[in-house]
Design a protein around this motif. Structure first.
Motif, PDB file in Angstrom:
ATOM      1  N   VAL A  26      -7.421  -6.371   6.791  1.00 46.35           N
ATOM      2  CA  VAL A  26      -6.686  -7.040   5.723  1.00 46.35           C
ATOM      3  C   VAL A  26      -6.820  -8.554   5.821  1.00 46.35           C
ATOM      4  CG1 VAL A  26      -4.395  -7.371   4.695  1.00 46.35           C
ATOM      5  CG2 VAL A  26      -5.057  -5.124   5.534  1.00 46.35           C
ATOM      6  N   ARG A  27      -6.897  -9.077   7.029  1.00 45.23           N
ATOM      7  CA  ARG A  27      -7.047 -10.521   7.191  1.00 45.23           C
ATOM      8  C   ARG A  27      -8.361 -11.001   6.567  1.00 45.23           C
ATOM      9  NH1 ARG A  27      -6.951 -11.467  12.927  1.00 45.23           N
ATOM     10  NH2 ARG A  27      -4.696 -11.374  12.839  1.00 45.23           N
ATOM     11  N   GLU A  31     -17.424  -3.831  -5.443  1.00 44.22           N
ATOM     12  CA  GLU A  31     -18.073  -4.470  -4.293  1.00 44.22           C
ATOM     13  C   GLU A  31     -17.151  -4.435  -3.072  1.00 44.22           C
ATOM     14  OE1 GLU A  31     -19.106  -8.389  -5.534  1.00 44.22           O
ATOM     15  OE2 GLU A  31     -20.500  -7.710  -7.080  1.00 44.22           O
ATOM     16  N   LEU A  32     -15.878  -4.640  -3.317  1.00 43.49           N
ATOM     17  CA  LEU A  32     -14.912  -4.584  -2.210  1.00 43.49           C
ATOM     18  C   LEU A  32     -14.772  -3.162  -1.678  1.00 43.49           C
ATOM     19  CD1 LEU A  32     -12.014  -6.874  -3.526  1.00 43.49           C
ATOM     20  CD2 LEU A  32     -13.981  -7.520  -2.122  1.00 43.49           C
ATOM     21  N   LEU A  33     -14.754  -2.185  -2.598  1.00 43.72           N
ATOM     22  CA  LEU A  33     -14.601  -0.793  -2.193  1.00 43.72           C
ATOM     23  C   LEU A  33     -15.813  -0.275  -1.425  1.00 43.72           C
ATOM     24  CD1 LEU A  33     -12.968   0.613  -5.450  1.00 43.72           C
ATOM     25  CD2 LEU A  33     -11.868   0.435  -3.211  1.00 43.72           C
ATOM     26  N   ASN A  34     -16.972  -0.864  -1.656  1.00 45.68           N
ATOM     27  CA  ASN A  34     -18.197  -0.428  -0.976  1.00 45.68           C
ATOM     28  C   ASN A  34     -18.364  -1.051   0.416  1.00 45.68           C
ATOM     29  OD1 ASN A  34     -18.933   1.139  -3.153  1.00 45.68           O
ATOM     30  ND2 ASN A  34     -20.208  -0.443  -4.092  1.00 45.68           N
ATOM     31  N   TYR A  35     -17.459  -1.935   0.772  1.00 47.08           N
ATOM     32  CA  TYR A  35     -17.550  -2.673   2.039  1.00 47.08           C
ATOM     33  C   TYR A  35     -16.647  -2.006   3.081  1.00 47.08           C
ATOM     34  CZ  TYR A  35     -17.549  -6.869   5.058  1.00 47.08           C
ATOM     35  OH  TYR A  35     -17.683  -7.760   6.104  1.00 47.08           O
ATOM     36  N   ASP A  36     -17.019  -2.091   4.366  1.00 47.07           N
ATOM     37  CA  ASP A  36     -16.272  -1.401   5.430  1.00 47.07           C
ATOM     38  C   ASP A  36     -15.167  -2.228   6.073  1.00 47.07           C
ATOM     39  OD1 ASP A  36     -17.486   1.039   5.195  1.00 47.07           O
ATOM     40  OD2 ASP A  36     -19.075   0.588   6.634  1.00 47.07           O
ATOM     41  N   GLU A  73      -9.892   2.879   6.364  1.00 43.65           N
ATOM     42  CA  GLU A  73      -9.314   4.217   6.305  1.00 43.65           C
ATOM     43  C   GLU A  73      -8.243   4.343   5.224  1.00 43.65           C
ATOM     44  OE1 GLU A  73      -7.932   5.349  10.143  1.00 43.65           O
ATOM     45  OE2 GLU A  73      -9.925   5.231  11.088  1.00 43.65           O
ATOM     46  N   ARG A  74      -7.968   3.264   4.513  1.00 39.06           N
ATOM     47  CA  ARG A  74      -6.971   3.316   3.432  1.00 39.06           C
ATOM     48  C   ARG A  74      -7.433   2.456   2.251  1.00 39.06           C
ATOM     49  NH1 ARG A  74      -2.798  -0.785   3.440  1.00 39.06           N
ATOM     50  NH2 ARG A  74      -3.085  -2.347   5.052  1.00 39.06           N
ATOM     51  N   LYS A  75      -8.662   2.704   1.811  1.00 40.12           N
ATOM     52  CA  LYS A  75      -9.235   1.892   0.744  1.00 40.12           C
ATOM     53  C   LYS A  75      -8.507   2.060  -0.589  1.00 40.12           C
ATOM     54  CE  LYS A  75     -13.924   1.137   2.442  1.00 40.12           C
ATOM     55  NZ  LYS A  75     -15.379   1.260   2.141  1.00 40.12           N
ATOM     56  N   GLU A  76      -7.736   3.140  -0.733  1.00 42.94           N
ATOM     57  CA  GLU A  76      -6.972   3.299  -1.959  1.00 42.94           C
ATOM     58  C   GLU A  76      -5.920   2.204  -2.117  1.00 42.94           C
ATOM     59  OE1 GLU A  76      -5.427   6.802   0.625  1.00 42.94           O
ATOM     60  OE2 GLU A  76      -7.025   5.310   0.760  1.00 42.94           O
ATOM     61  N   ASP A  77      -5.625   1.491  -1.023  1.00 37.86           N
ATOM     62  CA  ASP A  77      -4.671   0.377  -1.083  1.00 37.86           C
ATOM     63  C   ASP A  77      -5.327  -0.938  -1.505  1.00 37.86           C
ATOM     64  OD1 ASP A  77      -2.565   1.984  -0.265  1.00 37.86           O
ATOM     65  OD2 ASP A  77      -2.866   1.562   1.858  1.00 37.86           O
ATOM     66  N   LEU A  78      -6.653  -0.970  -1.602  1.00 35.23           N
ATOM     67  CA  LEU A  78      -7.362  -2.222  -1.923  1.00 35.23           C
ATOM     68  C   LEU A  78      -6.901  -2.871  -3.221  1.00 35.23           C
ATOM     69  CD1 LEU A  78     -11.060  -1.807  -0.745  1.00 35.23           C
ATOM     70  CD2 LEU A  78      -9.645  -3.825  -0.447  1.00 35.23           C
ATOM     71  N   PRO A  79      -6.825  -2.147  -4.336  1.00 32.62           N
ATOM     72  CA  PRO A  79      -6.404  -2.802  -5.585  1.00 32.62           C
ATOM     73  C   PRO A  79      -5.030  -3.462  -5.480  1.00 32.62           C
ATOM     74  CG  PRO A  79      -7.396  -0.668  -6.060  1.00 32.62           C
ATOM     75  CD  PRO A  79      -7.239  -0.740  -4.571  1.00 32.62           C
ATOM     76  N   LEU A  80      -4.077  -2.779  -4.822  1.00 29.71           N
ATOM     77  CA  LEU A  80      -2.745  -3.360  -4.656  1.00 29.71           C
ATOM     78  C   LEU A  80      -2.794  -4.617  -3.798  1.00 29.71           C
ATOM     79  CD1 LEU A  80      -0.595  -0.146  -4.049  1.00 29.71           C
ATOM     80  CD2 LEU A  80      -0.530  -1.619  -6.072  1.00 29.71           C
ATOM     81  N   LEU A  81      -3.574  -4.566  -2.736  1.00 25.74           N
ATOM     82  CA  LEU A  81      -3.700  -5.726  -1.853  1.00 25.74           C
ATOM     83  C   LEU A  81      -4.349  -6.894  -2.576  1.00 25.74           C
ATOM     84  CD1 LEU A  81      -4.819  -3.830   1.362  1.00 25.74           C
ATOM     85  CD2 LEU A  81      -2.808  -5.292   1.216  1.00 25.74           C
ATOM     86  N   VAL A  82      -5.399  -6.611  -3.346  1.00 27.04           N
ATOM     87  CA  VAL A  82      -6.098  -7.671  -4.085  1.00 27.04           C
ATOM     88  C   VAL A  82      -5.161  -8.326  -5.089  1.00 27.04           C
ATOM     89  CG1 VAL A  82      -7.934  -8.133  -5.763  1.00 27.04           C
ATOM     90  CG2 VAL A  82      -8.413  -6.728  -3.756  1.00 27.04           C
ATOM     91  N   ASP A  83      -4.418  -7.521  -5.855  1.00 22.51           N
ATOM     92  CA  ASP A  83      -3.459  -8.081  -6.821  1.00 22.51           C
ATOM     93  C   ASP A  83      -2.430  -8.965  -6.127  1.00 22.51           C
ATOM     94  OD1 ASP A  83      -4.745  -6.782  -8.874  1.00 22.51           O
ATOM     95  OD2 ASP A  83      -3.308  -5.125  -9.012  1.00 22.51           O
ATOM     96  N   HIS A  84      -1.955  -8.497  -4.976  1.00 26.29           N
ATOM     97  CA  HIS A  84      -0.957  -9.264  -4.218  1.00 26.29           C
ATOM     98  C   HIS A  84      -1.527 -10.605  -3.775  1.00 26.29           C
ATOM     99  CE1 HIS A  84       2.056 -10.245  -1.171  1.00 26.29           C
ATOM    100  NE2 HIS A  84       1.074 -10.339  -0.278  1.00 26.29           N
ATOM    101  N   GLY A  97       0.811  -1.213   0.000  1.00 23.31           N
ATOM    102  CA  GLY A  97       0.000   0.000   0.000  1.00 23.31           C
ATOM    103  C   GLY A  97       0.840   1.256   0.000  1.00 23.31           C
ATOM    104  N   GLY A  98       0.348   2.271  -0.716  1.00 18.52           N
ATOM    105  CA  GLY A  98       1.039   3.548  -0.771  1.00 18.52           C
ATOM    106  C   GLY A  98       0.214   4.688  -0.241  1.00 18.52           C
ATOM    107  N   SER A  99      -0.820   4.387   0.539  1.00 19.63           N
ATOM    108  CA  SER A  99      -1.679   5.424   1.109  1.00 19.63           C
ATOM    109  C   SER A  99      -0.883   6.280   2.085  1.00 19.63           C
ATOM    110  CB  SER A  99      -2.866   4.791   1.837  1.00 19.63           C
ATOM    111  OG  SER A  99      -2.410   3.989   2.917  1.00 19.63           O
ATOM    112  N   PRO A 100      -1.353   7.504   2.352  1.00 18.44           N
ATOM    113  CA  PRO A 100      -0.647   8.362   3.322  1.00 18.44           C
ATOM    114  C   PRO A 100      -0.478   7.697   4.687  1.00 18.44           C
ATOM    115  CG  PRO A 100      -2.269   9.646   2.108  1.00 18.44           C
ATOM    116  CD  PRO A 100      -2.486   8.220   1.720  1.00 18.44           C
ATOM    117  N   GLN A 101      -1.496   6.926   5.109  1.00 16.28           N
ATOM    118  CA  GLN A 101      -1.395   6.256   6.408  1.00 16.28           C
ATOM    119  C   GLN A 101      -0.258   5.242   6.429  1.00 16.28           C
ATOM    120  OE1 GLN A 101      -4.109   6.660   4.588  1.00 16.28           O
ATOM    121  NE2 GLN A 101      -5.925   7.064   5.839  1.00 16.28           N
ATOM    122  N   MET A 102      -0.117   4.495   5.321  1.00 14.07           N
ATOM    123  CA  MET A 102       0.946   3.489   5.271  1.00 14.07           C
ATOM    124  C   MET A 102       2.320   4.142   5.125  1.00 14.07           C
ATOM    125  SD  MET A 102      -0.297   0.579   5.824  1.00 14.07           S
ATOM    126  CE  MET A 102       1.020  -0.514   5.294  1.00 14.07           C
TER     127      MET A 102
END
Length: 467
Positions: free
Chosen positions: A366-367, A356-361, A322-333, A152-157
């Motif tokens: 990550v687990r 669907e993943l982005l709409n979920y909380d 709080e870092r959903k912008e990292d979802l695509p990278l995590l999914v690919d991994h 992930g490359g989000s500001p939080q990470m």
């Protein structure tokens, strides 16, 4: 003479203030003065800019120590609260000012000097972090290759990785705070790999998975014959980690009677073997929790002195929502790794499925995402995952508008039963309840026993499988 630091005492009780001054001067601290009120303290702060303020919460006059603490926070001056009042409303108000510690009266000289040393170190580290960044002047992001497995490359990470790299070379204790499933053990492992102790052992201990009757022996070791059933000598986890790092997960579950011995390890760098002698150990301690330890301090479940010893440098592991912008990278991994594991032809995910993943909380973080991707790979009929389905169907039935009056154990019990039913009462292995819940099998077995779930198993007379 060179002083360790410049200290201002703000205390309106004459005897206590003078005793503090004597203790500090004896330990080579410079005491600016003793201020009896907020207004007097403000004048001294403007003139001398102390490094640290020892601050009584309740002072005579209209303004309290909490009022002064707000000013100190704005000026970035560290402070420790002194209080003879443990009422919840005072503690809640005091915590909002972000102090570097609490000392409850009457206090011992050893406690004061210990906390002062920790607080000054933590404050200096924080100041360094605000002025020093791992990013180059060109604004390049932190080098993620330094942190294997952290995606992930989000500001939080980026902020988390900067802090990790900043403290890795030090031996200070680290407390990782975050929800379950956010990767706290991965953070600990990366700190160890970046440290000077990387060639030595990293010993991981899940404090929640160890029975209270065995945890002391597990951590500190015992000699043969030290107690009934001690048929052989046991080398404790701290001794196993000598020269390296020990990671204590779910530190909030550590029994209060064991916490005192753990504190000794941090203070004296030695372990007290049950039935044997004390042994010196050189261990870097990293702890993690998903609990609010400050609330546990108030309720008497966790020692304040241990908390401040551990909390020299806190790290926050951010939740996935709080870092959903990292979802695509995590999914690919996860698709790349798990497809190889399962021998699957799945190589990607459709835009619909990703939405669907982005709409979920992601309450399981990550687990939970890893488990969902794993399940989707197993169910996929082609090289692309086209749909995830109703993710909320995996949430416990107890979480609803009509269930707010339930206890935490009732909610947990119903959730575990619901997952067991969905998994056809399979406890472990691929697709088992432990995997879906994102917890280790011994932890799940412990929860089954504690919550007496075996007896509510519907329409089945046989017992749950033993592990």
């Amino acid at each position: 003479m060179k002083y360790k630091a410049k200290i201002l005492i703000v205390e309106d009780q004459y005897i206590e203030a003078n005793n503090l001054e004597v203790m500090l001067r004896r330990a080579d601290y410079r005491v600016c003065t003793i201020a009896r009120s907020v207004s007097a303290a403000v004048k001294v702060i403007e003139q001398e800019s102390p490094d640290m303020v020892l601050l009584d919460i309740q002072l005579k006059g209209k303004l309290s120590g909490i009022d002064l603490a707000k000013l100190l926070s704005r000026k970035n001056i560290a402070f420790i609260f002194l209080s003879g009042n443990s009422k919840q409303e005072f503690l809640d108000a005091a915590k909002t000012t972000r102090p570097f510690g609490f000392l409850t009266k009457p206090f011992r000289e050893k406690d004061i000097l210990s906390m002062l040393e920790i607080a000054l170190y933590a404050h200096r580290e924080n100041l360094a972090l605000t002025t020093q960044r791992l990013n180059s002047a060109s604004g390049q992001a932190a080098n993620s290759s330094l942190f294997p497995g952290m995606i992930g490359g989000s500001p939080q990470m980026q902020k988390l990785q900067q802090q990790m790299a900043r403290i890795a070379s030090s031996d200070i204790s680290v407390l990782i705070v975050g929800e379950s499933g956010t990767g706290k053990e991965l953070i600990a492992r990366n700190i160890h790999l970046l440290s000077a102790k990387a060639r030595q052992s990293l010993i991981s201990v899940n404090c929640a998975a160890l029975p209270p009757t065995l945890i002391e022996s597990e951590l500190f070791g015992h000699e043969k014959g030290a107690f009934t059933g001690a048929l052989d000598k046991r080398i404790g986890r701290f001794e196993q980690a000598d020269g390296g790092t020990i990671f204590l997960d779910e530190i909030g579950e550590l029994p209060i009677e064991v916490q005192a011995k753990f504190l000794r390890v941090l203070q004296e760098k030695e372990v007290e073997v049950i039935g044997g002698k004390t042994k010196k150990v050189n261990v870097r301690v990293i702890a993690a929790t998903n609990r609010n330890l400050q609330e546990d301090i108030v309720s008497g479940k966790f020692r304040a002195d241990l908390y401040y010893r551990l909390n020299v440098f806190p790290l926050v592991s951010p939740p996935l929502r709080e870092r959903k912008e990292d979802l695509p990278l995590l999914v690919d991994h996860f698709i790349e790794r798990l497809s190889k594991l399962e021998g699957s032809a799945v190589t990607g995910m459709s835009e619909q499925a990703m939405q669907e993943l982005l709409n979920y909380d992601w309450p399981g973080n990550v687990r939970e995402l890893e488990n969902i991707v794993h399940r989707s790979i197993l169910l996929a009929t082609g090289p692309v995952i086209n749909s995830i389905g109703d993710l909320r169907s995996y949430l416990p039935k107890a979480v609803g508008a009509n269930n707010f009056m339930r206890t935490i154990e009732e909610v947990e019990r119903e959730h575990i039963v619901a997952v067991l039913e969905r998994c056809n009462w399979k406890v472990y292995g691929p697709g088992g309840a432990a995997e879906v819940l994102g917890i280790k099998v011994p932890t799940l077995n412990s929860r089954l026993k504690k919550l007496n779930i075996e007896k509510v198993r519907p329409n089945r007379s046989d017992k749950l499988p033993k592990v």
